[in-house]
Write a protein that holds these residues in place. Structure first.
Motif, mmCIF file in Angstrom:
data_model
loop_
_atom_site.group_PDB
_atom_site.id
_atom_site.type_symbol
_atom_site.label_atom_id
_atom_site.label_comp_id
_atom_site.label_asym_id
_atom_site.label_seq_id
_atom_site.Cartn_x
_atom_site.Cartn_y
_atom_site.Cartn_z
ATOM 1 N N TYR A 155 0.851 -1.186 0.000
ATOM 2 C CA TYR A 155 0.000 0.000 0.000
ATOM 3 C C TYR A 155 0.888 1.237 0.000
ATOM 4 C CZ TYR A 155 -3.440 -3.475 1.312
ATOM 5 O OH TYR A 155 -4.248 -4.593 1.329
ATOM 6 N N LEU A 156 0.790 2.047 -1.057
ATOM 7 C CA LEU A 156 1.586 3.263 -1.145
ATOM 8 C C LEU A 156 0.892 4.368 -0.351
ATOM 9 C CD1 LEU A 156 4.119 4.525 -2.328
ATOM 10 C CD2 LEU A 156 2.774 5.194 -4.323
ATOM 11 N N ARG A 157 1.618 4.907 0.609
ATOM 12 C CA ARG A 157 1.066 5.962 1.465
ATOM 13 C C ARG A 157 1.975 7.173 1.388
ATOM 14 N NH1 ARG A 157 -0.487 6.799 7.131
ATOM 15 N NH2 ARG A 157 -1.462 8.836 6.946
ATOM 16 N N LYS A 158 1.379 8.355 1.288
ATOM 17 C CA LYS A 158 2.136 9.607 1.226
ATOM 18 C C LYS A 158 2.043 10.317 2.572
ATOM 19 C CE LYS A 158 1.604 10.063 -3.701
ATOM 20 N NZ LYS A 158 1.373 10.910 -4.833
ATOM 21 N N TYR A 159 3.198 10.804 3.030
ATOM 22 C CA TYR A 159 3.294 11.515 4.294
ATOM 23 C C TYR A 159 3.878 12.894 4.042
ATOM 24 C CZ TYR A 159 2.736 6.987 6.665
ATOM 25 O OH TYR A 159 2.262 5.789 7.111
ATOM 26 N N LYS A 160 3.556 13.828 4.911
ATOM 27 C CA LYS A 160 4.086 15.199 4.858
ATOM 28 C C LYS A 160 5.173 15.371 5.917
ATOM 29 C CE LYS A 160 1.202 16.637 1.719
ATOM 30 N NZ LYS A 160 1.654 16.709 0.376
ATOM 31 N N GLU A 161 5.962 16.415 5.754
ATOM 32 C CA GLU A 161 7.033 16.715 6.713
ATOM 33 C C GLU A 161 6.487 16.815 8.136
ATOM 34 O OE1 GLU A 161 10.927 19.594 6.968
ATOM 35 O OE2 GLU A 161 9.222 20.253 5.762
ATOM 36 N N ASP A 162 7.219 16.235 9.074
ATOM 37 C CA ASP A 162 6.899 16.192 10.507
ATOM 38 C C ASP A 162 5.702 15.306 10.853
ATOM 39 O OD1 ASP A 162 9.052 17.850 11.172
ATOM 40 O OD2 ASP A 162 7.854 19.667 10.857
ATOM 41 N N GLU A 163 5.168 14.580 9.882
ATOM 42 C CA GLU A 163 4.083 13.643 10.181
ATOM 43 C C GLU A 163 4.669 12.401 10.848
ATOM 44 O OE1 GLU A 163 0.326 11.407 7.978
ATOM 45 O OE2 GLU A 163 1.560 12.806 6.821
ATOM 46 N N VAL A 164 4.011 11.967 11.901
ATOM 47 C CA VAL A 164 4.450 10.771 12.627
ATOM 48 C C VAL A 164 3.949 9.533 11.891
ATOM 49 C CG1 VAL A 164 4.236 9.478 14.786
ATOM 50 C CG2 VAL A 164 4.493 11.974 14.837
ATOM 51 N N VAL A 165 4.852 8.585 11.662
ATOM 52 C CA VAL A 165 4.465 7.314 11.054
ATOM 53 C C VAL A 165 3.972 6.377 12.158
ATOM 54 C CG1 VAL A 165 5.221 5.361 9.639
ATOM 55 C CG2 VAL A 165 6.132 7.669 9.184
ATOM 56 N N PHE A 166 4.734 6.295 13.235
ATOM 57 C CA PHE A 166 4.293 5.562 14.425
ATOM 58 C C PHE A 166 5.084 6.036 15.632
ATOM 59 C CE2 PHE A 166 7.267 2.547 12.270
ATOM 60 C CZ PHE A 166 8.275 2.488 13.224
ATOM 61 N N PHE A 167 4.572 5.710 16.820
ATOM 62 C CA PHE A 167 5.217 6.068 18.078
ATOM 63 C C PHE A 167 5.848 4.840 18.720
ATOM 64 C CE2 PHE A 167 1.959 9.425 17.769
ATOM 65 C CZ PHE A 167 2.753 10.545 17.981
ATOM 66 N N ARG A 168 6.862 5.096 19.549
ATOM 67 C CA ARG A 168 7.478 4.030 20.345
ATOM 68 C C ARG A 168 6.389 3.385 21.211
ATOM 69 N NH1 ARG A 168 10.005 3.396 25.447
ATOM 70 N NH2 ARG A 168 9.533 5.545 26.008
ATOM 71 N N LYS A 169 6.475 2.102 21.345
ATOM 72 C CA LYS A 169 5.544 1.253 22.113
ATOM 73 C C LYS A 169 4.236 0.959 21.387
ATOM 74 C CE LYS A 169 7.384 2.076 26.701
ATOM 75 N NZ LYS A 169 7.089 2.386 28.090
#
Length: 173
Positions: A42-56
């Motif tokens: 699945y191709l996903r586009k993200y912008k600057e400073d967008e979080v992909v995931f967090f620790r834990k």
């Protein structure tokens, strides 16, 4: 002479095979084995400073960087330290190949935009269940990635003259 029973791939599929071949996790797989992932990319586009995931967070997906840069960050209370910058042709979230894991770091986009192929954990596990050879090859590659990381960790430790207590790191090995 081409085998008439061998599957042929479209130009788009050949592009995906070549793309997957650039990642260490997929390099041991044959073209046919790589094609098992096509319907789960699945191709996903993200912008600057967008979080992909967090620790834990639960490790719900593997990320393959098609374009852009992503910072892997370790947090200590309110402070964040960059562990690595991942860019085109690199993967992160590799522990999603394993069962019941959590993210050991956070990830944040550091380029104006990033394009990431996302492969959900559930789909990886489905492929592994029906293709034990793919599972064995990919887990062997994951072992090589983690071994290289451990070698780098020990090298840094030796050169840093022990600024941290190594037995704290190795307690779970």
């Amino acid at each position: 002479m081409r085998n008439p029973f061998q599957r042929s791939f479209t130009d788009e599929e050949l592009g995906l095979i070549n793309f997957l071949s650039t990642f260490q996790l997929f390099e041991q797989l044959t073209a046919k084995e790589k094609s098992a992932f096509f319907s789960y990319l699945y191709l996903r586009k993200y912008k600057e400073d967008e979080v992909v995931f967090f620790r834990k967070d639960p490790s719900h997906a593997l990320y393959l960087v098609k374009k852009g840069r992503v910072a892997l960050l370790i947090d200590e209370e309110q402070d964040f330290e960059t562990l690595n910058i991942i860019s085109t042709g690199q993967s992160f979230g590799n522990n999603s190949l394993l069962v019941k894991t959590q993210r050991p770091y956070s990830s944040v986009v550091r380029s104006t935009e990033a394009e990431l192929y996302v492969i959900p954990h559930v789909n990886i596990q489905d492929i592994f269940a029906s293709n034990p050879q793919i599972k064995a090859k990919m887990l062997a590659s994951l072992g090589e990635v983690y071994d290289a990381y451990l070698q780098d960790l020990f090298h840094v430790y030796r050169s840093a003259k022990g600024f941290f207590n190594l037995n704290q790191v190795s307690a779970n090995i």
